[in-house]
Design a protein around this motif. Structure first.
Motif, mmCIF file in Angstrom:
data_model
loop_
_atom_site.group_PDB
_atom_site.id
_atom_site.type_symbol
_atom_site.label_atom_id
_atom_site.label_comp_id
_atom_site.label_asym_id
_atom_site.label_seq_id
_atom_site.Cartn_x
_atom_site.Cartn_y
_atom_site.Cartn_z
ATOM 1 N N ILE A 4 0.834 -1.204 0.000
ATOM 2 C CA ILE A 4 0.000 0.000 0.000
ATOM 3 C C ILE A 4 0.868 1.253 0.000
ATOM 4 O O ILE A 4 1.838 1.344 0.756
ATOM 5 N N ALA A 5 0.497 2.225 -0.837
ATOM 6 C CA ALA A 5 1.156 3.530 -0.866
ATOM 7 C C ALA A 5 0.268 4.532 -0.141
ATOM 8 O O ALA A 5 -0.922 4.617 -0.416
ATOM 9 N N VAL A 6 0.840 5.280 0.802
ATOM 10 C CA VAL A 6 0.089 6.276 1.574
ATOM 11 C C VAL A 6 0.766 7.640 1.378
ATOM 12 O O VAL A 6 1.968 7.785 1.603
ATOM 13 N N HIS A 22 0.040 -5.056 6.624
ATOM 14 C CA HIS A 22 0.338 -4.602 5.268
ATOM 15 C C HIS A 22 1.731 -3.992 5.163
ATOM 16 O O HIS A 22 2.274 -3.469 6.135
ATOM 17 N N ASN A 23 2.294 -4.038 3.960
ATOM 18 C CA ASN A 23 3.558 -3.394 3.629
ATOM 19 C C ASN A 23 3.219 -1.994 3.117
ATOM 20 O O ASN A 23 2.606 -1.865 2.068
ATOM 21 N N VAL A 24 3.597 -0.956 3.866
ATOM 22 C CA VAL A 24 3.163 0.412 3.554
ATOM 23 C C VAL A 24 4.370 1.306 3.272
ATOM 24 O O VAL A 24 5.349 1.286 4.014
ATOM 25 N N LYS A 25 4.265 2.093 2.199
ATOM 26 C CA LYS A 25 5.300 3.071 1.846
ATOM 27 C C LYS A 25 4.661 4.447 1.764
ATOM 28 O O LYS A 25 3.590 4.607 1.185
ATOM 29 N N MET A 26 5.311 5.432 2.353
ATOM 30 C CA MET A 26 4.857 6.814 2.254
ATOM 31 C C MET A 26 5.345 7.384 0.931
ATOM 32 O O MET A 26 6.411 7.009 0.443
ATOM 33 N N PHE A 27 4.571 8.312 0.341
ATOM 34 C CA PHE A 27 4.993 8.938 -0.905
ATOM 35 C C PHE A 27 4.560 10.392 -0.940
ATOM 36 O O PHE A 27 3.667 10.805 -0.201
ATOM 37 N N GLU A 28 5.201 11.164 -1.789
ATOM 38 C CA GLU A 28 4.844 12.567 -2.012
ATOM 39 C C GLU A 28 3.818 12.628 -3.123
ATOM 40 O O GLU A 28 3.838 11.806 -4.043
ATOM 41 N N SER A 29 2.931 13.618 -3.077
ATOM 42 C CA SER A 29 1.823 13.695 -4.031
ATOM 43 C C SER A 29 2.266 13.809 -5.482
ATOM 44 O O SER A 29 1.522 13.432 -6.376
ATOM 45 N N ASP A 37 -0.868 -2.416 -4.540
ATOM 46 C CA ASP A 37 -2.214 -2.988 -4.591
ATOM 47 C C ASP A 37 -3.277 -1.899 -4.450
ATOM 48 O O ASP A 37 -4.366 -2.013 -5.005
ATOM 49 N N ILE A 38 -2.957 -0.861 -3.672
ATOM 50 C CA ILE A 38 -3.907 0.229 -3.428
ATOM 51 C C ILE A 38 -3.136 1.409 -2.862
ATOM 52 O O ILE A 38 -2.049 1.247 -2.302
ATOM 53 N N GLY A 39 -3.725 2.597 -3.005
ATOM 54 C CA GLY A 39 -3.105 3.801 -2.466
ATOM 55 C C GLY A 39 -4.088 4.583 -1.627
ATOM 56 O O GLY A 39 -5.300 4.472 -1.795
ATOM 57 N N VAL A 40 -3.553 5.386 -0.713
ATOM 58 C CA VAL A 40 -4.356 6.277 0.119
ATOM 59 C C VAL A 40 -3.853 7.690 -0.146
ATOM 60 O O VAL A 40 -2.660 7.967 0.017
ATOM 61 N N VAL A 41 -4.765 8.573 -0.588
ATOM 62 C CA VAL A 41 -4.389 9.940 -0.948
ATOM 63 C C VAL A 41 -5.229 10.950 -0.178
ATOM 64 O O VAL A 41 -6.294 10.624 0.329
ATOM 65 N N GLN A 51 -1.865 8.827 -12.645
ATOM 66 C CA GLN A 51 -0.456 8.587 -12.338
ATOM 67 C C GLN A 51 -0.260 7.257 -11.612
ATOM 68 O O GLN A 51 0.863 6.816 -11.435
ATOM 69 N N PHE A 52 -1.346 6.617 -11.208
ATOM 70 C CA PHE A 52 -1.269 5.353 -10.475
ATOM 71 C C PHE A 52 -1.824 4.213 -11.324
ATOM 72 O O PHE A 52 -2.803 4.386 -12.032
ATOM 73 N N ASP A 53 -1.225 3.041 -11.185
ATOM 74 C CA ASP A 53 -1.747 1.860 -11.871
ATOM 75 C C ASP A 53 -2.489 0.956 -10.888
ATOM 76 O O ASP A 53 -2.536 -0.244 -11.055
ATOM 77 N N PHE A 54 -3.051 1.567 -9.846
ATOM 78 C CA PHE A 54 -3.784 0.848 -8.811
ATOM 79 C C PHE A 54 -4.910 1.742 -8.297
ATOM 80 O O PHE A 54 -4.879 2.952 -8.489
ATOM 81 N N PRO A 55 -5.919 1.154 -7.648
ATOM 82 C CA PRO A 55 -7.028 1.959 -7.111
ATOM 83 C C PRO A 55 -6.557 2.814 -5.939
ATOM 84 O O PRO A 55 -5.589 2.464 -5.250
ATOM 85 N N VAL A 56 -7.231 3.940 -5.734
ATOM 86 C CA VAL A 56 -6.892 4.812 -4.612
ATOM 87 C C VAL A 56 -8.116 5.091 -3.746
ATOM 88 O O VAL A 56 -9.240 5.071 -4.220
#
Length: 77
Positions: A4-6, A22-29, A37-41, A51-56
């Motif tokens: 998961i990207a947060v 879950h395996n979580v990575k922080m990212f810049e907008s 698998d999924i992102g949190v924005v 810009q993402f190839d996964f659901p958010v």
């Protein structure tokens, strides 16, 4: 579990999702990401969803628990 990207600065969401295993990575907008698998924005309107190839999931107006529940539900689909 899921990868998961947060979006920064939601460390509390990151911790809550990691507690679920879950395996979580922080990212810049403005970062381009793929392979998750999924992102949190912050908000869908603030992010170019293409810009993402996964659901958010948009955190806007949701509690941390609401976000975790929404992520879990989407992963189960």
């Amino acid at each position: 579990m899921a990868k998961i990207a947060v979006e920064n600065p939601f460390d509390d969401v990151k911790v809550a999702l990691e507690e679920k295993g879950h395996n979580v990575k922080m990212f810049e907008s403005d970062e381009n990401l793929n392979g998750y698998d999924i992102g949190v924005v912050r908000s869908i309107s603030d992010v170019n969803v293409d810009q993402f190839d996964f659901p958010v999931v948009s955190i806007h107006g949701m509690s941390v628990q609401d976000v975790v529940n929404e992520v879990q539900q989407r992963l189960e689909r």
